[in-house]
Write a protein that holds these residues in place. Structure first.
Motif, mmCIF file in Angstrom:
data_model
loop_
_atom_site.group_PDB
_atom_site.id
_atom_site.type_symbol
_atom_site.label_atom_id
_atom_site.label_comp_id
_atom_site.label_asym_id
_atom_site.label_seq_id
_atom_site.Cartn_x
_atom_site.Cartn_y
_atom_site.Cartn_z
ATOM 1 N N TRP A 69 2.106 -7.905 1.096
ATOM 2 C CA TRP A 69 1.401 -8.665 0.064
ATOM 3 C C TRP A 69 1.394 -7.898 -1.250
ATOM 4 O O TRP A 69 1.300 -6.675 -1.267
ATOM 5 N N TYR A 70 1.531 -8.631 -2.337
ATOM 6 C CA TYR A 70 1.563 -7.970 -3.634
ATOM 7 C C TYR A 70 1.073 -8.912 -4.720
ATOM 8 O O TYR A 70 0.805 -10.092 -4.465
ATOM 9 N N SER A 71 0.970 -8.376 -5.931
ATOM 10 C CA SER A 71 0.578 -9.190 -7.078
ATOM 11 C C SER A 71 1.792 -9.391 -7.965
ATOM 12 O O SER A 71 2.416 -8.424 -8.408
ATOM 13 N N GLN A 72 2.143 -10.654 -8.212
ATOM 14 C CA GLN A 72 3.307 -10.934 -9.055
ATOM 15 C C GLN A 72 3.105 -10.336 -10.444
ATOM 16 O O GLN A 72 4.028 -9.836 -11.061
ATOM 17 N N LYS A 106 -4.506 -0.486 -7.919
ATOM 18 C CA LYS A 106 -4.263 0.939 -7.639
ATOM 19 C C LYS A 106 -2.979 1.120 -6.837
ATOM 20 O O LYS A 106 -2.388 2.175 -6.833
ATOM 21 N N ALA A 107 -2.604 0.073 -6.101
ATOM 22 C CA ALA A 107 -1.381 0.137 -5.300
ATOM 23 C C ALA A 107 -0.663 -1.202 -5.387
ATOM 24 O O ALA A 107 -1.286 -2.235 -5.569
ATOM 25 N N LEU A 108 0.682 -1.140 -5.241
ATOM 26 C CA LEU A 108 1.478 -2.368 -5.361
ATOM 27 C C LEU A 108 1.447 -3.216 -4.103
ATOM 28 O O LEU A 108 1.230 -4.408 -4.162
ATOM 29 N N PHE A 109 1.693 -2.568 -2.943
ATOM 30 C CA PHE A 109 1.918 -3.339 -1.712
ATOM 31 C C PHE A 109 0.890 -3.027 -0.637
ATOM 32 O O PHE A 109 0.402 -1.903 -0.543
ATOM 33 N N ILE A 110 0.616 -4.029 0.181
ATOM 34 C CA ILE A 110 -0.277 -3.833 1.317
ATOM 35 C C ILE A 110 0.178 -4.728 2.468
ATOM 36 O O ILE A 110 0.439 -5.911 2.276
#
Lengths: 307, 474
Positions: free
Chosen positions: B186-189, B300-304
């Motif tokens: 999961w990430y933020s575009q 704080k982080a790109l991917f989870i």
């Protein structure tokens, strides 16, 4: 008269003992019985399997780890908590020197300290555990922030996320939350020690340490012993379970670093559907507890002083 | 004081030593002691076109719902439909977060409710329930006509894999998964746009992107450090992509060499590199799922690695312009066996009808209602998650995360994997492989080689432990 005495005592105890037998001893006997079955806890049918569960217990790595941690709790927690509490109680009650025209008194502000120490006692252990969970948070927790603030950033770690520190972090919380109770308990016991003893000691020129070890501790021995047993119960039972379960979640910390026996019982019974095996671990817990009580009572036997 | 006196304190102390202390610790367990239930089922009703399962129209129905991330409103809405269809039936819907504590005694006593959403942290072990014959076979429900279209069976209206997931060895279907979860990265575009980057399709690009993020003071990855069994959500499909679906089947079947397969090794080494190069957010091993999601929401982080419930769960901390997305795990390189897009998707919210339920037909009828288009749409609207009903999203404006999950499913097509270790062997997956192996490796306390050895050891132990029911892929 001597003969009638026991009958008299039994007469009085018959009702509570019956209640105790029905609601405590009987389920306990049942538990031992269940430890010889393959009961899952999710279905009413089970069969006898003899000593299978016990054999499994012996080769169960996680069980030994939990046992080890529970024993560590049992040895260290009472020691640390009671020593701290004795020290605080002593300072609050007799540690001060010649104020208010009385020879024996506490340090300045002792009544305030008493309240401060007792404060954690009014919070439920679940709330305490939750608060410390936030404090230990490696990113936003106050502990790491405090270390940053005093220039000790090198000491920052993931506290509950690191097997090296997780168990100690959990223990510290238990000490914090129980020490106040013992401060109050010991304070009460100390006030019943006659002042003349202290005054006599002072006249002979005894310092604080001598006063403590020669007068306070021997006269407090009974209370300390009760406290020791009480603390042992907390360390083996419910409180240890609650703190570990809430603070380290999952199966008890990274790499099983904080699993304790009661948590393992819970996981086996209520997560893995192995209720019979859980009762087996429970029996092991019972053995540990009985051994602990026996040792404390044996070691603690002393001449009782009358005053 | 003489020692032959029975003084009060000694008496109390000895009583304490004998048992007051220790006994209750063990006794607590037996409070859910077992009893035997008699067969007291309600009479079946007549099977008709409107009532294909033969529900007794005046029989009471009791439903238990897990009150978690999805709440209970969707279930209450479906209950109202049941009441409308069978006005004489008395229905009761109860909810709890502690499914096992509440329902375990009732299974033991032989008086379970008619329908249960067996979900949450206190989920009852499905393998044990099936092994002990505590569940009703739901084949009748699957062969019944769908509530929307009498010419179609319920079975044919479901998403791929859902029916198989409810089976444990052989043909009976024990569980009906109601929600449909898409797992992945999961990430933020918006965050990717800021870095002027695309979602990386192979591992070199992934590492390059993490390096770029690091320069901007941002970590590449974070995960639920206290629950490292979230890592497999992207790690397992990554393994399948590298070596094909057989890789995961070997793990599920607890095969002797399962963790020694080259694809497994390659995947673990790739993840370990994220740690080695410092691309994991500082302190991650000490964060729980909510804390790590919040850090991710804060940029704080790109991917989870996570599942599609995250959109609903993280709603409070997600910024408005976050543009949440999910993608299939990046592959390793061009030698991968499966194309980019290979994804883990499977059923969630397992519903069961206990074998000893009084009104099993009613429980199944309630499920038939829930699997209809109207109820399914209602669920999706309320909790932004898909259901096992295939479709039911037409005409709805989906939130961004869920929309991307639907797109990811489309892109995956047939390449959907579903590692069963997650529901077949809960303790092995979550605590042994999750916390004790993957968690330790990603925190840098174990190398991939050590991780493989340990995971294999745990797998072997589980295979040899005959107190665990074992399952195999057909």
């Amino acid at each position: 008269m001597e003969h009638g005495k026991y009958r008299f005592i039994v007469g009085f105890l018959i009702v509570p003992l019956t209640i105790y037998a029905v609601f405590v001893i009987w389920p306990f006997a049942q538990s031992i019985y269940y430890s010889f079955t393959d009961w899952t806890g999710l279905s009413p049918d089970f069969k006898m399997v003899g000593f299978d569960n016990y054999i499994k217990l012996f080769s169960d790595e996680v069980f030994w780890k939990s046992l080890q941690h529970s024993l560590l709790f049992l040895l260290l927690l009472p020691l640390v908590t009671i020593s701290l509490a004795l020290f605080f109680a002593f300072m609050i009650n007799v540690g001060g020197r010649r104020r208010k025209n009385s020879a024996v008194s506490g340090v300045r502000g002792s009544s305030f300290y008493k309240i401060v120490y007792f404060f954690p006692q009014v919070l439920s252990i679940a709330i305490v555990a939750l608060l410390f969970r936030f404090a230990y948070n490696p990113r936003s927790g106050s502990l790491n922030a405090a270390l940053d603030a005093v220039g000790l950033s090198a000491l920052k770690t993931a506290w509950l996320g690191d097997p090296e520190t997780a168990l100690w972090a959990v223990m510290a919380v238990m000490v914090w939350s129980t020490v106040g109770f013992f401060v109050v308990l010991f304070s009460a016991a100390m006030t019943s020690i006659p002042r003349d003893y202290y005054e006599a000691a002072l006249l002979d020129g005894a310092d604080r340490i001598t006063t403590f070890f020669r007068i306070t501790l021997p006269l407090l021995w009974d209370t300390v012993q009760s406290g020791w047993i009480y603390m042992g119960i907390l360390a083996l039972g419910a409180e240890a379970f609650a703190v570990v379960q809430i603070m380290t979640t999952g199966p008890g910390g990274p790499a099983y670093s904080t699993t304790v026996l009661p948590l393992y019982v819970y996981l086996k019974a209520f997560r893995d559907g192995q209720a019979a095996y859980a009762t087996t671990i429970g029996v092991a817990l019972l053995v540990v507890t009985l051994a602990f009580a026996a040792v404390v009572l044996k070691l603690g036997r002393r001449e009782r002083l009358e005053y | 004081m003489g020692s032959n006196h029975v003084n009060r304190r000694n008496l109390i102390k000895q009583a304490a030593a004998a048992g007051l202390i220790a006994v209750p610790a063990v006794g607590a367990l037996t409070s859910c002691a077992s009893g035997s239930g008699e067969d007291n089922k309600v009479e079946k009703g007549k099977k008709t076109k409107d009532n294909p399962l033969g529900v007794n129209k005046s029989a009471a129905l009791e439903i238990y719902i897990f009150d978690g991330g999805f709440g209970t409103k969707y279930a209450k809405d479906a209950q109202a439909v049941y009441e409308k269809n069978f006005p004489k039936a008395k229905t009761k819907l109860k909810s709890t977060q502690k499914i096992q504590s509440v329902l375990q005694p009732r299974f033991n006593g032989g008086t379970p409710p008619d329908l249960i959403d067996n979900s949450g942290a206190e989920q009852m072990d499905m393998g044990v329930l099936v092994g002990k014959k505590q569940l009703t076979d739901l084949t009748d429900l699957l062969d019944a006509p769908s509530i929307d279209d009498p010419s179609k069976k319920v079975r044919d209206t479901l998403r791929p894999g859902v029916v198989e997931m409810g089976q444990f060895d052989g043909s009976p279907v024990w569980i009906m998964y109601y929600a449909y979860t898409v797992y992945g990265v999961w990430y933020s575009q918006k965050a990717l746009d800021k870095l002027d980057a695309e979602y990386p399709e192979n591992w070199d690009d992934m590492l390059a992107l993490c390096a770029k993020a690091k320069k901007k003071g941002m970590a590449g990855w974070t995960y639920a450090g206290k629950h490292p069994y979230y890592l497999p959500f992207s790690l397992y499909p990554f393994m399948a992509k590298i070596g094909g679906p057989k890789v995961l089947e070997a793990i599920d079947n607890l095969e002797p060499g399962a963790w020694k397969q080259p694809a497994v090794k390659a995947a673990l080494e790739a993840y370990y590199e994220l740690y080695k190069k410092g691309y994991i957010l500082d302190g991650t091993p000490g964060l729980d799922h909510i804390e790590s999601q919040t850090a991710w929401n804060e940029g704080k982080a790109l991917f989870i690695p996570n599942g599609s419930w995250v959109e609903n769960e993280a709603k409070k901390t997600t910024p408005k312009d976050f543009e949440m997305r999910v993608a299939a795990p990046s592959g390793l390189d061009s030698g991968d066996k499966l194309p980019f897009g290979t994804l883990w998707a499977s059923g969630g919210e397992p519903f069961i009808v206990p074998a000893k339920a009084k009104n099993p037909a009613g429980g199944m009828e309630q499920l038939r209602i829930m699997l209809g288009e109207a109820s399914s749409k209602n669920f999706t609207k309320q909790v932004s998650s898909l259901t096992s009903f295939n479709g039911g999203t037409e005409g709805l404006t989906l939130p961004p995360g869920l929309q991307s999950a639907v797109d990811a499913l489309d892109k995956a097509g047939k390449n959907i994997v579903n590692p069963r270790i997650q529901d077949w062997y809960v303790a092995l997956q979550k605590e042994k492989i999750g916390v004790a192996c993957l968690g330790e490796m990603m925190a840098g306390r174990m190398t991939p080689a050590e991780t493989i050895k340990k995971a294999q050891k745990y797998t072997d132990e589980a295979r040899e432990d005959d107190s665990i029911t074992h399952y195999k892929h057909n």
